[in-house]
Design a protein around this motif. Structure first.
Motif, mmCIF file in Angstrom:
data_model
loop_
_atom_site.group_PDB
_atom_site.id
_atom_site.type_symbol
_atom_site.label_atom_id
_atom_site.label_comp_id
_atom_site.label_asym_id
_atom_site.label_seq_id
_atom_site.Cartn_x
_atom_site.Cartn_y
_atom_site.Cartn_z
ATOM 1 N N ASP A 18 49.443 46.239 50.161
ATOM 2 C CA ASP A 18 48.102 46.775 51.215
ATOM 3 C C ASP A 18 47.698 45.222 52.079
ATOM 4 O O ASP A 18 48.129 43.952 51.826
ATOM 5 C CB ASP A 18 47.485 46.682 50.080
ATOM 6 N N ALA A 19 46.794 45.290 53.222
ATOM 7 C CA ALA A 19 46.632 45.047 54.149
ATOM 8 C C ALA A 19 45.757 44.039 53.950
ATOM 9 O O ALA A 19 45.289 42.869 54.332
ATOM 10 C CB ALA A 19 45.752 45.080 55.583
ATOM 11 N N GLN A 20 44.899 44.063 53.013
ATOM 12 C CA GLN A 20 44.584 43.017 51.900
ATOM 13 C C GLN A 20 44.683 42.618 50.659
ATOM 14 O O GLN A 20 43.958 41.929 50.056
ATOM 15 C CB GLN A 20 42.625 43.730 51.465
ATOM 16 N N GLN A 21 45.874 42.423 50.475
ATOM 17 C CA GLN A 21 46.437 41.612 49.288
ATOM 18 C C GLN A 21 46.469 40.452 49.415
ATOM 19 O O GLN A 21 45.684 39.987 47.992
ATOM 20 C CB GLN A 21 47.917 42.826 49.296
ATOM 21 N N GLN A 22 46.190 39.766 50.307
ATOM 22 C CA GLN A 22 45.664 38.009 50.104
ATOM 23 C C GLN A 22 44.291 38.041 49.464
ATOM 24 O O GLN A 22 44.170 37.054 48.382
ATOM 25 C CB GLN A 22 45.908 37.840 51.611
ATOM 26 N N ARG A 23 43.537 38.618 50.316
ATOM 27 C CA ARG A 23 41.942 38.968 50.219
ATOM 28 C C ARG A 23 41.894 39.366 48.569
ATOM 29 O O ARG A 23 40.724 38.448 47.498
ATOM 30 C CB ARG A 23 41.404 39.004 50.907
ATOM 31 N N LYS A 24 42.937 40.057 47.948
ATOM 32 C CA LYS A 24 42.332 40.705 46.586
ATOM 33 C C LYS A 24 42.936 39.692 45.351
ATOM 34 O O LYS A 24 42.169 39.572 44.507
ATOM 35 C CB LYS A 24 42.479 42.253 46.447
ATOM 36 N N ALA A 25 43.970 39.410 45.749
ATOM 37 C CA ALA A 25 44.858 38.172 45.211
ATOM 38 C C ALA A 25 44.310 37.207 45.395
ATOM 39 O O ALA A 25 43.181 36.335 44.251
ATOM 40 C CB ALA A 25 45.657 38.098 45.968
ATOM 41 N N PHE A 26 43.009 36.070 46.488
ATOM 42 C CA PHE A 26 42.177 35.211 46.227
ATOM 43 C C PHE A 26 40.790 35.508 45.463
ATOM 44 O O PHE A 26 40.234 34.986 44.875
ATOM 45 C CB PHE A 26 41.547 35.266 47.365
ATOM 46 N N ARG A 27 40.659 37.020 45.008
ATOM 47 C CA ARG A 27 39.732 37.522 44.812
ATOM 48 C C ARG A 27 39.564 37.223 43.387
ATOM 49 O O ARG A 27 38.754 36.544 42.467
ATOM 50 C CB ARG A 27 38.863 38.765 45.032
ATOM 51 N N ILE A 28 40.513 38.016 43.168
ATOM 52 C CA ILE A 28 41.187 37.645 40.877
ATOM 53 C C ILE A 28 40.856 36.297 40.858
ATOM 54 O O ILE A 28 40.676 35.762 39.859
ATOM 55 C CB ILE A 28 42.989 38.424 41.040
ATOM 56 N N PHE A 29 42.129 35.688 41.460
ATOM 57 C CA PHE A 29 42.040 33.849 41.459
ATOM 58 C C PHE A 29 40.470 33.381 41.137
ATOM 59 O O PHE A 29 40.484 33.078 39.937
ATOM 60 C CB PHE A 29 42.691 33.125 42.249
ATOM 61 N N LEU A 30 39.773 33.927 41.656
ATOM 62 C CA LEU A 30 37.892 33.099 41.766
ATOM 63 C C LEU A 30 36.870 33.925 40.618
ATOM 64 O O LEU A 30 36.565 33.128 40.345
ATOM 65 C CB LEU A 30 36.986 34.241 43.146
ATOM 66 N N GLU A 31 37.773 35.134 40.924
ATOM 67 C CA GLU A 31 36.821 35.821 39.322
ATOM 68 C C GLU A 31 37.367 35.006 37.402
ATOM 69 O O GLU A 31 36.842 34.628 37.264
ATOM 70 C CB GLU A 31 37.330 37.324 38.601
ATOM 71 N N THR A 32 38.679 34.591 37.824
ATOM 72 C CA THR A 32 39.848 33.805 36.691
ATOM 73 C C THR A 32 38.633 32.921 36.468
ATOM 74 O O THR A 32 38.317 32.369 35.446
ATOM 75 C CB THR A 32 40.715 34.272 36.738
ATOM 76 N N PRO A 35 26.983 42.750 37.398
ATOM 77 C CA PRO A 35 26.477 43.050 38.551
ATOM 78 C C PRO A 35 26.606 41.318 39.498
ATOM 79 O O PRO A 35 27.089 41.782 40.903
ATOM 80 C CB PRO A 35 25.301 44.096 38.661
ATOM 81 N N ALA A 36 25.379 41.090 39.161
ATOM 82 C CA ALA A 36 25.147 39.904 39.739
ATOM 83 C C ALA A 36 26.409 38.733 39.589
ATOM 84 O O ALA A 36 26.100 38.258 40.475
ATOM 85 C CB ALA A 36 23.602 38.919 38.773
ATOM 86 N N PHE A 37 26.987 38.935 38.501
ATOM 87 C CA PHE A 37 28.615 38.031 38.716
ATOM 88 C C PHE A 37 29.138 38.664 39.669
ATOM 89 O O PHE A 37 29.995 38.072 40.677
ATOM 90 C CB PHE A 37 28.726 37.950 37.665
ATOM 91 N N GLN A 38 29.244 39.437 40.186
ATOM 92 C CA GLN A 38 30.646 40.445 40.856
ATOM 93 C C GLN A 38 29.693 40.089 42.527
ATOM 94 O O GLN A 38 30.536 39.770 43.705
ATOM 95 C CB GLN A 38 30.643 41.689 40.751
ATOM 96 N N GLY A 39 28.891 39.871 41.727
ATOM 97 C CA GLY A 39 28.004 39.761 43.919
ATOM 98 C C GLY A 39 27.667 37.884 43.882
ATOM 99 O O GLY A 39 28.875 37.778 44.928
ATOM 100 N N MET A 40 28.190 37.222 43.191
ATOM 101 C CA MET A 40 28.289 35.824 43.291
ATOM 102 C C MET A 40 29.333 35.856 43.173
ATOM 103 O O MET A 40 29.589 34.922 44.742
ATOM 104 C CB MET A 40 28.258 35.232 42.220
ATOM 105 N N VAL A 41 30.846 35.962 42.577
ATOM 106 C CA VAL A 41 31.811 36.389 43.322
ATOM 107 C C VAL A 41 32.179 36.338 44.535
ATOM 108 O O VAL A 41 32.656 35.648 45.449
ATOM 109 C CB VAL A 41 32.660 37.078 42.580
#
Length: 70
Positions: A18-32, A46-52
């Motif tokens: 996935d060309a977006q793998q790094q971006r998705k991994a960083f999002r998982i890090f932020l969420e966690t 949904p508000a939490f997801q918007g904040m992330v």
């Protein structure tokens, strides 16, 4: 969902091709990180997801934080 389950399930969803793998991994890090601080009950809010989304966008656009992401 228990935090340990979240940590085990999310990374397996990343596709190495996935060309977006790094971006998705960083999002998982932020969420966690944010869920650990603010509470796991927010995972489906949904508000939490918007904040992330907002935090990630700001961090990706700022030169100072781009280095931390890459």
């Amino acid at each position: 969902m228990r935090r340990n389950a979240l940590r085990l399930l999310r990374p397996t969803a990343l596709n190495p091709d996935d060309a977006q793998q790094q971006r998705k991994a960083f999002r998982i890090f932020l969420e966690t990180l944010l869920l650990a601080e603010l509470g796991e009950h927010l995972i489906n809010d949904p508000a939490f997801q918007g904040m992330v989304d907002d935090i990630q966008t700001v961090m990706e656009r700022q030169t100072e934080t781009q280095v931390l992401i890459e």
